[in-house]
Design an enzyme around this catalytic site. Structure first.
Site, PDB file in Angstrom:
ATOM      1  N   HIS A 221      26.389  40.741  37.604  1.00 15.41           N
ATOM      2  CA  HIS A 221      27.627  40.115  37.132  1.00 15.41           C
ATOM      3  C   HIS A 221      27.725  39.890  35.623  1.00 15.41           C
ATOM      4  O   HIS A 221      28.728  39.348  35.171  1.00 15.41           O
ATOM      5  CB  HIS A 221      27.829  38.765  37.831  1.00 15.41           C
ATOM      6  CG  HIS A 221      27.965  38.885  39.305  1.00 15.41           C
ATOM      7  ND1 HIS A 221      29.041  39.504  39.905  1.00 15.41           N
ATOM      8  CD2 HIS A 221      27.147  38.483  40.309  1.00 15.41           C
ATOM      9  CE1 HIS A 221      28.882  39.461  41.215  1.00 15.41           C
ATOM     10  NE2 HIS A 221      27.738  38.856  41.487  1.00 15.41           N
TER      11      HIS A 221
ATOM     12  N   ARG B 196      36.357  48.232  29.535  1.00 16.14           N
ATOM     13  CA  ARG B 196      36.963  47.297  30.496  1.00 16.14           C
ATOM     14  C   ARG B 196      38.137  47.920  31.249  1.00 16.14           C
ATOM     15  O   ARG B 196      39.086  47.257  31.595  1.00 16.14           O
ATOM     16  CB  ARG B 196      37.372  45.992  29.813  1.00 16.14           C
ATOM     17  CG  ARG B 196      36.194  45.254  29.208  1.00 16.14           C
ATOM     18  CD  ARG B 196      36.580  43.954  28.567  1.00 16.14           C
ATOM     19  NE  ARG B 196      37.040  43.027  29.588  1.00 16.14           N
ATOM     20  CZ  ARG B 196      37.893  42.054  29.346  1.00 16.14           C
ATOM     21  NH1 ARG B 196      38.397  41.880  28.150  1.00 16.14           N
ATOM     22  NH2 ARG B 196      38.264  41.242  30.317  1.00 16.14           N
TER      23      ARG B 196
ATOM     24  N   CYS C 126      36.318  44.549  39.225  1.00 17.36           N
ATOM     25  CA  CYS C 126      36.433  45.920  39.706  1.00 17.36           C
ATOM     26  C   CYS C 126      36.759  45.886  41.197  1.00 17.36           C
ATOM     27  O   CYS C 126      35.967  45.386  41.994  1.00 17.36           O
ATOM     28  CB  CYS C 126      35.120  46.665  39.475  1.00 17.36           C
ATOM     29  SG  CYS C 126      34.590  46.687  37.742  1.00 17.36           S
TER      30      CYS C 126
ATOM     31  N   ILE D  77      35.113  30.429  36.102  1.00 20.53           N
ATOM     32  CA  ILE D  77      34.302  31.013  37.164  1.00 20.53           C
ATOM     33  C   ILE D  77      33.614  29.923  37.972  1.00 20.53           C
ATOM     34  O   ILE D  77      33.324  28.844  37.467  1.00 20.53           O
ATOM     35  CB  ILE D  77      33.288  32.040  36.618  1.00 20.53           C
ATOM     36  CG1 ILE D  77      32.367  31.425  35.586  1.00 20.53           C
ATOM     37  CG2 ILE D  77      34.009  33.244  36.031  1.00 20.53           C
ATOM     38  CD1 ILE D  77      31.271  32.362  35.113  1.00 20.53           C
TER      39      ILE D  77
ATOM     40  N   HIS E 128      24.706  32.875  42.163  1.00 18.20           N
ATOM     41  CA  HIS E 128      25.735  33.533  42.974  1.00 18.20           C
ATOM     42  C   HIS E 128      27.092  33.290  42.329  1.00 18.20           C
ATOM     43  O   HIS E 128      27.429  32.154  42.006  1.00 18.20           O
ATOM     44  CB  HIS E 128      25.719  32.969  44.398  1.00 18.20           C
ATOM     45  CG  HIS E 128      26.871  33.436  45.236  1.00 18.20           C
ATOM     46  ND1 HIS E 128      26.962  34.720  45.727  1.00 18.20           N
ATOM     47  CD2 HIS E 128      27.999  32.794  45.643  1.00 18.20           C
ATOM     48  CE1 HIS E 128      28.090  34.831  46.421  1.00 18.20           C
ATOM     49  NE2 HIS E 128      28.742  33.682  46.382  1.00 18.20           N
TER      50      HIS E 128
END
Length: 146
Positions: free
Chosen positions: A37, A45, A105, A127, A138
């Site tokens: 990540h 990008r 993605c 996030i 995670h």
């Protein structure tokens, strides 16, 4: 003797200063989080970036449906697990106080078989992460901020 003890003390104290980053990288779940990540300086990008990055990470056999890459400084990501840059969120999760530059993605088409084609969505998002020993392990989600 005093000189030797002073040198030993200096080396010991310097070692303490270097230990935390080393210990962080010894955590396999944190290393896995960074691998899947984190991309400090992405090139492009766009869809091509997603396809290349997902292939490099081995996330294309089978094709992973969605993956988000966080860009910028890894220290700011780690700080989400502390009050410095994070707040409790739900059960056992933390949400960032500040938005991060991210690229998500998304797999185009329904088949999990290669060749995998991805659509990139770039933006700034807060996030949500799960933490273990003050380290993100995670990525739960990312939230667009208006």
């Amino acid at each position: 003797m005093v000189m030797g003890l002073g040198l030993f003390l200096l080396v010991f104290l310097l070692g303490l200063g270097l230990t935390p980053p080393t210990l962080a990288l010894d955590n396999p779940r944190y290393r896995d989080f960074l691998t899947k990540h984190y991309d400090a300086t992405p090139q492009g990008r766009n869809d091509r970036y997603c396809e290349s990055k997902m292939r490099k990470l081995g996330l294309t056999s089978p094709c992973k449906a969605i993956n988000t890459f966080i860009h910028g400084n890894s220290r700011h990501i780690k700080a989400i697990c502390r009050d410095e840059n994070g707040n409790p969120y739900g059960e056992n999760l933390r949400i960032s106080k500040s938005p991060f530059q991210v690229t998500t993605c998304n797999l185009r088409g329904g088949s999990p078989r290669p060749p995998c084609r991805y659509r990139a969505t770039a933006g700034f998002r807060n996030i949500v992460v799960a933490c273990e020993n003050d380290l993100p392990v995670h990525l739960d989600q990312s939230i667009f901020r208006p």
